[in-house]
Design an enzyme around this catalytic site. Structure first.
Site, PDB file in Angstrom:
ATOM      1  NE  ARG A 151      -3.459  -2.355   2.803  1.00  0.00           N
ATOM      2  CZ  ARG A 151      -3.123  -3.502   3.369  1.00  0.00           C
ATOM      3  NH1 ARG A 151      -1.892  -3.649   3.880  1.00  0.00           N
ATOM      4  NH2 ARG A 151      -3.969  -4.499   3.447  1.00  0.00           N
ATOM      5  CG  HIS A 284      -4.503   0.525  -3.620  1.00  0.00           C
ATOM      6  ND1 HIS A 284      -3.827   0.380  -2.422  1.00  0.00           N
ATOM      7  CD2 HIS A 284      -5.441  -0.462  -3.636  1.00  0.00           C
ATOM      8  CE1 HIS A 284      -4.335  -0.637  -1.747  1.00  0.00           C
ATOM      9  NE2 HIS A 284      -5.312  -1.161  -2.461  1.00  0.00           N
ATOM     10  NE  ARG A 287      -2.787  -3.904  -1.169  1.00  0.00           N
ATOM     11  CZ  ARG A 287      -2.288  -4.705  -0.229  1.00  0.00           C
ATOM     12  NH1 ARG A 287      -0.976  -4.823  -0.097  1.00  0.00           N
ATOM     13  NH2 ARG A 287      -3.089  -5.392   0.562  1.00  0.00           N
ATOM     14  CG  HIS A 310      -5.789  -9.172   1.420  1.00  0.00           C
ATOM     15  ND1 HIS A 310      -5.929  -9.565   0.100  1.00  0.00           N
ATOM     16  CD2 HIS A 310      -5.672  -7.823   1.390  1.00  0.00           C
ATOM     17  CE1 HIS A 310      -5.901  -8.506  -0.679  1.00  0.00           C
ATOM     18  NE2 HIS A 310      -5.752  -7.435   0.084  1.00  0.00           N
ATOM     19  CE1 TYR A 319      -6.039  -7.426  -6.728  1.00  0.00           C
ATOM     20  CE2 TYR A 319      -6.063  -8.711  -4.711  1.00  0.00           C
ATOM     21  CZ  TYR A 319      -5.930  -7.498  -5.358  1.00  0.00           C
ATOM     22  OH  TYR A 319      -5.715  -6.368  -4.625  1.00  0.00           O
TER      23      TYR A 319
END
Length: 341
Positions: A151, A284, A287, A310, A319
């Site tokens: 991040r 972001h 990422r 996460h 994803y």
């Protein structure tokens, strides 16, 4: 209500170890609820007066000016607050327990293709208005964000000691990431090489910063009269150590010797996107690109979850919906009826 708010603040800080941003957002949501209740009731509400009708009215007032994600987050703030109030026996029940958040539209993460990422990170043609130190900073910063899936706040918060080198391998130690969780993420050779170039430029930048600030503060009287060594007798080590104190241990620093902030990173990325002709995205998105490209190359979803930090695998599973080409390739390879014999 003030007692319950104080208990909630202490709970978020001490038990949940929430970030300053999370703490500010949760308390702001509760301030909004109290202001709405005050306007509706004509006086500052007690905790018992914050019933289902008041809370539903508050959430209804948010529609139009806020999207579903924001309203859902505010409802989460209220749920956490009343849940703690019930646990501490400050309230009999939670008025928001049965309230539902508005349905969110499913938005897939924005990401760049591999060619676009390569063009962005290579930075060709180089910016004509940037010197070697700035180009080294941009290259190292973007390589680390993409190479470790950080991040932007995590990248800005890195210290020099957070980069660990073990032979041919290098790692980034993310301290106090989202949820105040630490993690270690490997970085590739290009990111490691870019950090090596930036390390030299960083030292030079901090030395120059320290000299300019020292000159501005030095009186006209000779240095000997103050019991100090004159400038010509000050060693490079002295200057470097003084510069380190200006920026602390920050890995990425500005020309003024200060820790680089998220807004500066966004401006830096925008300028590089203009020069390289890559699509306009937020930091972001690098990422997101990190996770999408790893998944496309066959990386395990659990491993990606650990590297991204996460808490829930559900967050990482977004994803899986992005790289449909990878999913189709896995299907064609694994399913016995995928291809005609």
């Amino acid at each position: 209500m003030d007692q319950a708010l104080a208990a909630f603040r202490q709970y978020l800080t001490a038990e949940k170890r929430a970030s300053a941003h999370t703490l500010r957002a949760y308390l702001h949501d509760l301030d909004e609820l109290r202001a709405h209740a005050t306007a509706a009731l004509g006086h500052a509400p007690t905790l018992d007066e914050l019933d289902v009708a008041v809370c539903r009215s508050y959430l209804a007032s948010l529609h139009g000016a806020n999207d579903a994600v924001t309203i859902g987050r505010k409802l989460s703030s209220l749920r956490a607050f009343f849940r703690l109030a019930v646990r501490r026996r400050l309230a009999r029940s939670s008025p928001v327990a049965a309230l539902r958040a508005p349905k969110r539209s499913k938005r897939l993460p924005m990401f760049l293709g591999k060619e676009d990422v390569g063009r962005l990170l290579d930075g060709k043609p180089p910016r004509p208005d940037a010197g070697p130190d700035q180009l080294a900073l941009e290259s190292a910063l973007l390589e680390v964000i993409y190479g470790a899936g950080l991040r932007v706040s995590e990248a800005c918060g890195l210290d020099v000691d957070d980069i660990e080198v073990d032979g041919a391998r290098a790692y980034v130690r993310v301290r106090q990431g989202k949820g105040r969780k630490d993690r270690v993420v490997p970085i590739g050779s290009k990111a490691s090489a870019a950090l090596g170039v930036w390390a030299a430029q960083r030292t030079a930048r901090l030395v120059i910063t320290r000299k300019s600030k020292g000159a501005a503060r030095t009186p006209a009287a000779p240095a000997r009269s103050a019991g100090l060594r004159p400038p010509e007798e000050t060693t490079v080590a002295d200057r470097a150590s003084g510069a380190e104190r200006l920026a602390g241990a920050a890995l990425f620093v500005t020309r003024r010797g200060l820790r680089l902030g998220p807004r500066a990173v966004r401006r830096l990325l925008e300028r590089r996107e203009q020069v390289t002709g890559t699509p306009r995205v937020s930091p972001h998105a690098l990422r997101h690109s990190f996770a999408t490209h790893l998944l496309g190359e066959g990386a395990d979803l659990r491993a990606i979850q650990e590297m991204l930090g996460h808490a829930s695998l559900r967050t990482t599973q977004r994803y899986a919906h992005v790289d449909i080409d990878h999913l189709m390739a896995v299907y064609d390879k694994a399913h016995p009826r995928a291809k005609a014999s």
